[in-house]
Design a protein around this motif. Structure first.
Motif, short mmCIF file in Angstrom:
data_model
loop_
_atom_site.label_atom_id
_atom_site.label_comp_id
_atom_site.label_asym_id
_atom_site.label_seq_id
_atom_site.Cartn_x
_atom_site.Cartn_y
_atom_site.Cartn_z
N LEU A 115 0.97 -1.06 0.01
CA LEU A 115 -0.07 -0.08 -0.03
C LEU A 115 0.82 1.19 0.02
CD1 LEU A 115 -2.58 -0.93 2.75
CD2 LEU A 115 -3.01 -1.08 0.30
N ALA A 116 0.63 2.31 -0.88
CA ALA A 116 1.37 3.62 -0.98
C ALA A 116 0.25 4.52 -0.51
CB ALA A 116 1.96 3.68 -2.21
N LEU A 117 0.49 5.10 0.76
CA LEU A 117 -0.64 6.02 1.32
C LEU A 117 -0.14 7.40 1.49
CD1 LEU A 117 -1.96 3.55 3.72
CD2 LEU A 117 -2.89 4.05 1.80
N THR A 118 -0.88 8.33 1.65
CA THR A 118 -0.78 9.72 2.06
C THR A 118 -1.70 10.01 3.09
OG1 THR A 118 0.30 10.37 0.21
CG2 THR A 118 -0.61 12.20 1.47
N LEU A 119 -1.42 10.29 4.44
CA LEU A 119 -2.54 10.36 5.32
C LEU A 119 -2.26 11.66 6.20
CD1 LEU A 119 -2.44 6.83 7.13
CD2 LEU A 119 -3.88 7.52 5.44
N ARG A 120 -3.48 12.41 6.33
CA ARG A 120 -3.26 13.61 6.87
C ARG A 120 -3.35 13.38 8.62
NH1 ARG A 120 -7.79 14.42 3.57
NH2 ARG A 120 -9.20 14.27 5.25
N GLY A 121 -3.19 14.33 9.23
CA GLY A 121 -3.06 14.03 10.70
C GLY A 121 -4.68 13.45 11.36
N ARG A 122 -4.13 12.48 12.26
CA ARG A 122 -5.45 11.97 13.00
C ARG A 122 -6.36 11.24 11.93
NH1 ARG A 122 -4.05 11.55 18.34
NH2 ARG A 122 -3.12 13.63 19.06
N THR A 123 -5.97 10.52 10.91
CA THR A 123 -6.76 10.08 9.88
C THR A 123 -6.37 8.69 9.84
OG1 THR A 123 -5.51 10.73 8.16
CG2 THR A 123 -7.48 12.29 8.60
N GLN A 124 -7.39 7.91 8.96
CA GLN A 124 -6.87 6.45 8.66
C GLN A 124 -7.36 5.91 7.10
OE1 GLN A 124 -8.75 3.67 11.35
NE2 GLN A 124 -10.85 4.18 10.79
N ALA A 125 -6.88 5.17 6.81
CA ALA A 125 -7.16 4.40 5.39
C ALA A 125 -7.70 3.12 5.72
CB ALA A 125 -5.86 4.52 4.53
N ARG A 126 -8.50 2.73 4.87
CA ARG A 126 -9.36 1.32 5.15
C ARG A 126 -9.24 0.62 3.61
NH1 ARG A 126 -15.26 0.35 7.96
NH2 ARG A 126 -15.32 -1.87 7.37
N ARG A 127 -8.97 -0.53 3.73
CA ARG A 127 -9.09 -1.57 2.43
C ARG A 127 -9.71 -2.82 2.83
NH1 ARG A 127 -7.38 2.69 1.15
NH2 ARG A 127 -5.72 3.19 -0.39
N GLU A 128 -10.66 -3.25 1.97
CA GLU A 128 -11.37 -4.66 2.18
C GLU A 128 -10.93 -5.39 1.19
OE1 GLU A 128 -13.71 -5.02 4.29
OE2 GLU A 128 -14.09 -2.98 5.29
N TYR A 129 -10.72 -6.66 1.65
CA TYR A 129 -10.28 -7.60 0.60
C TYR A 129 -11.28 -9.07 1.09
CZ TYR A 129 -6.11 -4.86 -0.01
OH TYR A 129 -5.70 -3.64 -0.17
N THR A 130 -11.23 -9.92 0.17
CA THR A 130 -11.85 -11.14 0.09
C THR A 130 -10.75 -12.30 0.01
OG1 THR A 130 -13.95 -10.34 -0.42
CG2 THR A 130 -13.80 -12.69 -0.50
N LEU A 131 -10.45 -12.96 0.96
CA LEU A 131 -9.32 -13.97 0.67
C LEU A 131 -9.98 -15.21 0.30
CD1 LEU A 131 -7.23 -13.56 4.10
CD2 LEU A 131 -7.22 -12.14 2.09
N ALA A 132 -9.15 -15.89 -0.57
CA ALA A 132 -9.59 -17.22 -1.28
C ALA A 132 -8.88 -18.14 -0.58
CB ALA A 132 -9.38 -17.01 -2.65
N THR A 133 -9.38 -19.05 0.31
CA THR A 133 -8.76 -20.36 1.00
C THR A 133 -8.57 -21.12 0.04
OG1 THR A 133 -10.90 -20.99 1.75
CG2 THR A 133 -9.65 -19.42 3.32
N ARG A 134 -7.49 -21.47 -0.62
CA ARG A 134 -7.34 -22.49 -1.60
C ARG A 134 -6.85 -23.72 -0.97
NH1 ARG A 134 -5.25 -17.68 -3.25
NH2 ARG A 134 -6.51 -16.63 -5.03
N ARG A 135 -5.97 -23.77 0.23
CA ARG A 135 -5.44 -24.87 0.85
C ARG A 135 -5.54 -24.91 2.09
NH1 ARG A 135 -0.87 -24.08 -1.42
NH2 ARG A 135 0.42 -23.34 0.60
N ARG A 136 -5.66 -26.09 2.80
CA ARG A 136 -5.89 -26.31 4.23
C ARG A 136 -4.42 -26.13 4.85
NH1 ARG A 136 -5.80 -32.49 5.82
NH2 ARG A 136 -5.31 -31.68 7.65
N GLY A 137 -4.44 -25.77 6.05
CA GLY A 137 -3.22 -25.42 6.73
C GLY A 137 -3.43 -24.27 7.82
N ILE A 138 -2.41 -24.03 8.59
CA ILE A 138 -2.09 -22.81 9.37
C ILE A 138 -1.35 -21.72 8.40
CG2 ILE A 138 -1.31 -21.90 11.67
CD1 ILE A 138 -1.90 -24.51 12.77
N HIS A 139 -2.09 -20.94 7.89
CA HIS A 139 -1.27 -19.60 7.21
C HIS A 139 -0.97 -18.73 8.10
CE1 HIS A 139 -2.42 -22.30 3.81
NE2 HIS A 139 -3.59 -22.20 4.20
N ILE A 140 0.15 -18.14 8.10
CA ILE A 140 0.94 -16.99 8.64
C ILE A 140 0.75 -15.80 7.79
CG2 ILE A 140 2.73 -16.03 9.95
CD1 ILE A 140 1.50 -18.36 11.16
N LEU A 141 0.27 -14.63 8.35
CA LEU A 141 -0.14 -13.44 7.57
C LEU A 141 0.77 -12.46 8.27
CD1 LEU A 141 -2.61 -14.82 7.00
CD2 LEU A 141 -3.87 -12.57 6.41
#
Length: 229
Positions: A115-141
């Motif tokens: 992510l490349a962002l420019t944030l003003r003071g006291r603000t936040q950026a938000r992004r929504e994603y839908t993860l595709a679970t293709r394989r079983r296991g314990i995945h580390i993000l």
């Protein structure tokens, strides 16, 4: 190197302006010093004010089920962040499909969400994603790394802004007909030679002896009454 050149140029112009009594050189030296000070103030402590959070819903899913992920990058100080770049490492087995923020990584099993962002003071950026679970296991993000820079590219800071998180993906669920078992008899009709364990509190019936049965399970009173094992 750029900072030293910038500062030395300001000092040199100030000395020349003082020696030559040149007002223009003194003004230019003051402008260079002012820009240097502004760049230092804007970048000083910039990453300490960054809050990077991931929200997974659900945190455990079966393979093939979608997982909603919300990323929030918050600037908690009053001064703006002119240039902020975040890199979060995600496994290929759970990366979102058709996302412009995801790029290949130098690791074959991982990708990078940038992510490349420019944030003003006291603000936040938000992004929504839908993860595709293709394989079983314990995945580390993660972990998530960030780098900030002032608008004049004189100062920069880099470091970790978020720890790693786990996403548990269970094996894919299948219907019993797909597995070759009837729904009314999922364990099959073949009788095993021996049980895995004996429960003395479990009531059991009486049947004829079959080769392979344990002699400890023979019902001797019924054998004496019927005349056969």
């Amino acid at each position: 190197m750029i900072r030293r050149l910038w500062w030395r140029s300001a000092v040199l112009m100030a000395l020349l302006g003082y020696v030559l009594t040149s007002r223009e050189l003194l003004v230019l030296a003051g402008l260079l010093a002012t820009v240097y000070a502004i760049a230092f103030v804007l970048n000083h402590g910039s990453l300490e004010a960054v809050r990077y959070t991931r929200t997974l819903h659900p945190r455990r899913a079966f393979a093939g089920e979608p997982v909603a992920c919300t990323l929030r990058v918050e600037n908690r100080r009053r001064l703006p962040l002119v240039w902020l770049n975040t890199v979060d490492r995600w496994p290929n087995a759970v990366v979102p499909e058709a996302s412009r923020d995801v790029a290949p990584s130098h690791l074959p099993e991982d990708s990078e969400l940038t992510l490349a962002l420019t944030l003003r003071g006291r603000t936040q950026a938000r992004r929504e994603y839908t993860l595709a679970t293709r394989r079983r296991g314990i995945h580390i993000l993660g972990p998530a790394e960030a780098r900030s820079m002032d608008p004049f590219a004189l100062f920069h800071a880099s470091g970790s802004v978020a720890p790693s998180e786990r996403l548990v993906v269970y094996p894919r669920r299948r219907a019993l007909p797909e597995s070759g078992f009837a729904s009314d008899d999922p364990f099959g009709s073949r009788r095993t030679q021996r049980r895995l364990f004996d429960d003395p509190l479990l009531p059991m019936g009486i049947r004829a002896y079959a080769p392979g049965d344990s002699f400890r399970d023979i019902h001797w009173p019924a054998t004496a009454r019927t005349g056969q094992l």
